[in-house]
Design an enzyme around this catalytic site. Structure first.
Site, PDB file in Angstrom:
ATOM      1  N   SER A 242      -6.250   3.979  11.468  1.00 44.19           N
ATOM      2  CA  SER A 242      -7.326   4.253  12.332  1.00 44.19           C
ATOM      3  C   SER A 242      -7.607   2.905  13.335  1.00 44.19           C
ATOM      4  O   SER A 242      -7.797   3.017  14.347  1.00 44.19           O
ATOM      5  CB  SER A 242      -8.712   4.422  11.570  1.00 44.19           C
ATOM      6  OG  SER A 242      -8.921   3.490  10.410  1.00 44.19           O
ATOM      7  N   HIS A 272      -4.634   8.627   4.844  1.00 43.99           N
ATOM      8  CA  HIS A 272      -5.498   7.402   5.208  1.00 43.99           C
ATOM      9  C   HIS A 272      -6.726   7.961   4.730  1.00 43.99           C
ATOM     10  O   HIS A 272      -7.228   8.120   3.500  1.00 43.99           O
ATOM     11  CB  HIS A 272      -5.201   7.060   6.859  1.00 43.99           C
ATOM     12  CG  HIS A 272      -5.798   6.326   7.096  1.00 43.99           C
ATOM     13  ND1 HIS A 272      -6.233   5.142   6.462  1.00 43.99           N
ATOM     14  CD2 HIS A 272      -6.324   5.907   8.563  1.00 43.99           C
ATOM     15  CE1 HIS A 272      -6.963   4.288   7.205  1.00 43.99           C
ATOM     16  NE2 HIS A 272      -6.771   4.812   8.513  1.00 43.99           N
ATOM     17  N   HIS A 318      -1.064   1.624  -1.978  1.00 46.32           N
ATOM     18  CA  HIS A 318      -1.443   1.101  -0.596  1.00 46.32           C
ATOM     19  C   HIS A 318      -0.435   0.616   0.320  1.00 46.32           C
ATOM     20  O   HIS A 318       0.650  -0.035  -0.496  1.00 46.32           O
ATOM     21  CB  HIS A 318      -2.703   0.086  -1.002  1.00 46.32           C
ATOM     22  CG  HIS A 318      -3.363  -0.373   0.316  1.00 46.32           C
ATOM     23  ND1 HIS A 318      -2.728  -1.259   1.291  1.00 46.32           N
ATOM     24  CD2 HIS A 318      -4.533   0.161   1.082  1.00 46.32           C
ATOM     25  CE1 HIS A 318      -3.902  -1.304   2.309  1.00 46.32           C
ATOM     26  NE2 HIS A 318      -4.726  -0.104   2.218  1.00 46.32           N
ATOM     27  N   ARG A 327     -12.502  -3.208  -3.079  1.00 43.74           N
ATOM     28  CA  ARG A 327     -13.409  -2.173  -2.456  1.00 43.74           C
ATOM     29  C   ARG A 327     -13.745  -1.115  -3.699  1.00 43.74           C
ATOM     30  O   ARG A 327     -14.884  -0.813  -4.049  1.00 43.74           O
ATOM     31  CB  ARG A 327     -12.833  -1.635  -1.350  1.00 43.74           C
ATOM     32  CG  ARG A 327     -12.795  -2.512  -0.234  1.00 43.74           C
ATOM     33  CD  ARG A 327     -12.148  -1.860   1.017  1.00 43.74           C
ATOM     34  NE  ARG A 327     -10.739  -1.336   0.893  1.00 43.74           N
ATOM     35  CZ  ARG A 327     -10.101  -0.572   1.337  1.00 43.74           C
ATOM     36  NH1 ARG A 327     -10.373  -0.244   2.988  1.00 43.74           N
ATOM     37  NH2 ARG A 327      -8.718  -0.033   1.326  1.00 43.74           N
ATOM     38  N   ASP A 373     -10.498   4.850  -2.178  1.00 47.58           N
ATOM     39  CA  ASP A 373     -10.935   6.139  -1.904  1.00 47.58           C
ATOM     40  C   ASP A 373     -10.920   6.687  -3.253  1.00 47.58           C
ATOM     41  O   ASP A 373     -11.390   7.835  -3.674  1.00 47.58           O
ATOM     42  CB  ASP A 373      -9.681   6.983  -1.220  1.00 47.58           C
ATOM     43  CG  ASP A 373      -9.747   6.634   0.251  1.00 47.58           C
ATOM     44  OD1 ASP A 373     -10.845   6.302   0.797  1.00 47.58           O
ATOM     45  OD2 ASP A 373      -8.812   6.492   0.663  1.00 47.58           O
TER      46      ASP A 373
HETATM   47  N1  AMX Z   1       1.543   8.775  -5.855  1.00 48.04           N
HETATM   48  C1  AMX Z   1       2.663   9.176  -6.174  1.00 48.04           C
HETATM   49  N2  AMX Z   1       3.578   8.446  -5.310  1.00 48.04           N
HETATM   50  C2  AMX Z   1       3.300   7.360  -4.346  1.00 48.04           C
HETATM   51  C3  AMX Z   1       2.043   6.838  -4.590  1.00 48.04           C
HETATM   52  C4  AMX Z   1       1.159   7.573  -5.149  1.00 48.04           C
HETATM   53  N3  AMX Z   1      -0.191   7.204  -5.063  1.00 48.04           N
HETATM   54  N4  AMX Z   1       1.745   5.676  -3.729  1.00 48.04           N
HETATM   55  C5  AMX Z   1       3.296   5.691  -3.319  1.00 48.04           C
HETATM   56  N5  AMX Z   1       4.286   6.626  -3.780  1.00 48.04           N
HETATM   57  C6  AMX Z   1       5.580   6.940  -3.396  1.00 48.04           C
HETATM   58  C7  AMX Z   1       5.602   7.077  -1.965  1.00 48.04           C
HETATM   59  O1  AMX Z   1       5.250   8.430  -1.543  1.00 48.04           O
HETATM   60  C8  AMX Z   1       7.061   6.651  -1.547  1.00 48.04           C
HETATM   61  O2  AMX Z   1       7.785   7.689  -2.127  1.00 48.04           O
HETATM   62  P1  AMX Z   1       9.197   8.114  -1.296  1.00 48.04           P
HETATM   63  O3  AMX Z   1      10.099   6.868  -1.528  1.00 48.04           O
HETATM   64  O4  AMX Z   1       9.776   9.164  -1.992  1.00 48.04           O
HETATM   65  O5  AMX Z   1       8.634   8.245   0.044  1.00 48.04           O
HETATM   66  C9  AMX Z   1       7.126   5.476  -2.527  1.00 48.04           C
HETATM   67  O6  AMX Z   1       6.300   5.570  -3.641  1.00 48.04           O
HETATM   68  C10 AMX Z   1       7.193   4.077  -1.867  1.00 48.04           C
HETATM   69  O7  AMX Z   1       5.804   4.217  -1.110  1.00 48.04           O
HETATM   70  P2  AMX Z   1       4.851   2.786  -1.141  1.00 48.04           P
HETATM   71  O8  AMX Z   1       6.033   1.758  -0.258  1.00 48.04           O
HETATM   72  O9  AMX Z   1       4.627   2.260  -2.328  1.00 48.04           O
HETATM   73  O10 AMX Z   1       3.630   3.079  -0.183  1.00 48.04           O
HETATM   74  P3  AMX Z   1       3.659   3.278   1.407  1.00 48.04           P
HETATM   75  O11 AMX Z   1       3.271   2.019   1.905  1.00 48.04           O
HETATM   76  O12 AMX Z   1       4.732   4.163   1.950  1.00 48.04           O
HETATM   77  O13 AMX Z   1       2.415   4.102   1.571  1.00 48.04           O
HETATM   78  C11 AMX Z   1      -0.007   5.196   0.760  1.00 48.04           C
HETATM   79  C12 AMX Z   1       1.034   3.753   0.993  1.00 48.04           C
HETATM   80  C13 AMX Z   1      -1.329   4.674   0.716  1.00 48.04           C
HETATM   81  C14 AMX Z   1       0.313   6.143   1.816  1.00 48.04           C
HETATM   82  C15 AMX Z   1       0.836   5.749  -0.790  1.00 48.04           C
HETATM   83  O14 AMX Z   1       0.487   4.715  -1.650  1.00 48.04           O
HETATM   84  C16 AMX Z   1      -0.131   6.971  -1.097  1.00 48.04           C
HETATM   85  O15 AMX Z   1       0.375   8.075  -0.442  1.00 48.04           O
HETATM   86  N6  AMX Z   1      -1.084   7.008  -1.656  1.00 48.04           N
HETATM   87  C17 AMX Z   1      -1.997   8.239  -2.278  1.00 48.04           C
HETATM   88  C18 AMX Z   1      -2.790   8.627  -0.783  1.00 48.04           C
HETATM   89  C19 AMX Z   1      -3.989   7.596  -0.704  1.00 48.04           C
HETATM   90  O16 AMX Z   1      -4.526   7.245  -1.748  1.00 48.04           O
HETATM   91  N7  AMX Z   1      -4.111   7.240   0.562  1.00 48.04           N
HETATM   92  C20 AMX Z   1      -5.395   6.296   0.992  1.00 48.04           C
HETATM   93  C21 AMX Z   1      -4.743   4.852   1.103  1.00 48.04           C
HETATM   94  C22 AMX Z   1      -6.145   4.018   1.502  1.00 48.04           C
HETATM   95  C23 AMX Z   1      -6.684   4.580   2.970  1.00 48.04           C
HETATM   96  O17 AMX Z   1      -5.993   4.437   3.667  1.00 48.04           O
HETATM   97  N8  AMX Z   1      -7.790   4.862   3.015  1.00 48.04           N
END
Ligand code: AMX
Length: 435
Positions: A242, A272, A318, A327, A373
């Protein structure tokens, strides 16, 4: 006392000199290598943006102009009888790097209340949305439409000089933040109520009015929650979807309404800002399956089942953070103070004890800890705001603070159009052949 705009006018020439000096001394220095993996990998860790309001440390979490969340809670002015910092004061801090006086904070409350009304046609636009249209889509539509009265767009058409951009951008940013509660309140009342809204009270602060428009101003603790909520969701440095979108679109000299509407569309994604909705949905589904008082084993099985079905655990992980999000901790502290015995809070606490271990064992996520979140929905639900699809709208009210502060500075410092370089896979292959 001095107004925010007057203070800014004093700070801008100094900051221009500061940036000039930094660039003269360090401009030709390199951060380090950029690898092909970073280019494919969502630009993680790539230094690419200037963002002054906040900087994120992977272990410690966010600092707003150098101040941690607990420091902001201690230092920023509060409402009478309140203990949480006022978002008005946080905005002053984000923009100037300085802690405002109570009088300066109050002046912002009054100014935002005076600017809060939205044009009739925007009200009608929101009223014409079917209640089945996601609240975030309605939110973004309405913010886009505010561009009708943009001071910057008008000044640009009239040939304003580049050195003066920041003035009308400041006006638009103040209007944007001021009008968000009226938009959010209207969407909420249309989708979940009878569409009737009370009037803004010009003597009250921003969070009181937001709570009032949503219909929760009779609960003092809910108003305090809004103050804390807006402060902690406001800014998370510049690279998140964002914030970066707002800055990027602003760099084309799209006005702050167009820039922030674009940011909201990014916030509406499930990885996000929509994660706060997803967390509560996930927890409710878990509760439906394992009951009100599950064992640790029940929760373990449910977390594993989610992972095995190829879904993420919402609220965990994250892109930058590598420890529990401060947070999350701020919200947990709020819950311990105001709703220690709430069953849903207890369940979220139980998940907090279990999910990180499983994510570690599963071995993929770089950060197994909860983010912002994972907690917000529980607090809102406790006070009766249990319409999960609305949660990201509140995130969107708050994130405007951080994006607006940077938009003002970008235009004040003459930030250029963003235009990074992209490559095709074919081009990369050729470039590194025989290297
Ligand atoms: N549950 C399951 N798997 C997860 C995970 C979770 N909470 N967080 C990361 N992973 C997985 C990824 O999907 C990725 O899998 P892949 O290799 O098969 O594609 C692997 O672990 C490596 O990812 P990463 O480098 O640790 O994370 P990222 O930087 O690519 O993504 C984020 C970060 C937040 C998108 C991810 O942790 C996620 O999807 N979390 C759940 C959604 C969430 O809570 N989002 C909110 C974030 C805060 C915000 O912006 N408001």
């Amino acid at each position: 006392p001095q107004s925010l705009k007057e203070r800014l006018a004093e700070l801008i020439p100094k900051e221009k000199e500061n940036v000039k000096a930094i660039r003269a001394e360090h401009g030709a220095k390199a951060f380090g290598q950029v690898t092909v993996d970073q280019v494919y990998g969502g630009m993680r860790g790539l230094p690419a943006l200037i963002w002054d309001g906040s900087v994120l440390d992977a272990n410690e979490g966010i600092r707003f102009r150098g101040k941690t969340i607990p420091e902001c809670q201690e230092l920023l002015p509060k409402a009478e009888g309140g203990t949480e910092p006022l978002p008005e004061a946080l905005f002053w801090l984000l923009v100037t790097g300085e802690v405002p006086t109570p009088e300066q904070t109050q002046a912002i409350s009054a100014e935002w209340a005076a600017r809060a009304e939205i044009p009739k046609f925007v009200e009608e636009l929101i009223d014409r949305c079917p209640p089945t249209l996601h609240p975030m889509s309605q939110f973004s539509l309405a913010v886009t439409a505010l561009n009708h009265d943009s001071a910057f767009a008008k000044a640009y058409q009239n040939g304003i000089s580049k050195s003066e951009y920041w003035g009308p951008v400041y006006e638009d940013c103040m209007d944007l933040i001021a009008k968000l509660p009226a938009i959010a309140g209207r969407i909420y009342r249309n989708v979940y109520g009878d569409g009737k809204l009370p009037a803004i009270d010009p003597t009250k602060d921003y969070s009181w009015n937001l709570a009032h428009l949503l219909g929760f101003a009779d609960k003092e603790a809910f108003i305090e929650l809004m103050r804390l909520y807006i402060v902690i969701h406001s800014d998370h440095e510049g690279g998140n979807v964002s914030a970066h979108t707002g800055k990027l679109v602003g760099s084309a000299l799209s006005d702050p309404f167009l820039s922030y509407a674009a940011a909201l569309n990014g916030l509406a994604g499930p990885l996000h800002g929509l994660a706060n909705q997803e967390v509560l949905l996930w927890v409710m589904k878990m509760r439906a399956q394992v009951g009100e008082d599950p064992s640790d084993e029940d929760i373990k099985n449910y977390v594993w089942a989610t992972l095995k079905s190829g879904q993420v655990i919402p609220g965990y992980g994250h892109a930058v953070l590598r420890k529990t999000d401060p947070r999350y901790m701020a919200q947990r502290a709020f819950a311990l103070k105001h709703l220690p015995d709430d069953p849903l809070f207890k369940l979220v606490g139980q998940i907090y004890n279990i999910a990180p271990g499983i994510l570690l064992e599963a071995g993929k996520a770089k950060n197994p800890w909860p983010n912002v979140d994972a907690h917000s929905g529980v607090l809102l639900t406790y006070y009766g705001l249990d319409q999960m699809q609305f949660y990201t709208v509140l995130f969107g009210v708050s994130r405007a603070f951080g994006v607006a502060a940077q938009l003002i500075w970008d235009r004040a410092l003459g930030a250029p159009l963003e235009r990074p370089k992209s490559y095709s896979s074919e081009a990369i292959k050729k470039m590194f052949a025989n290297k």
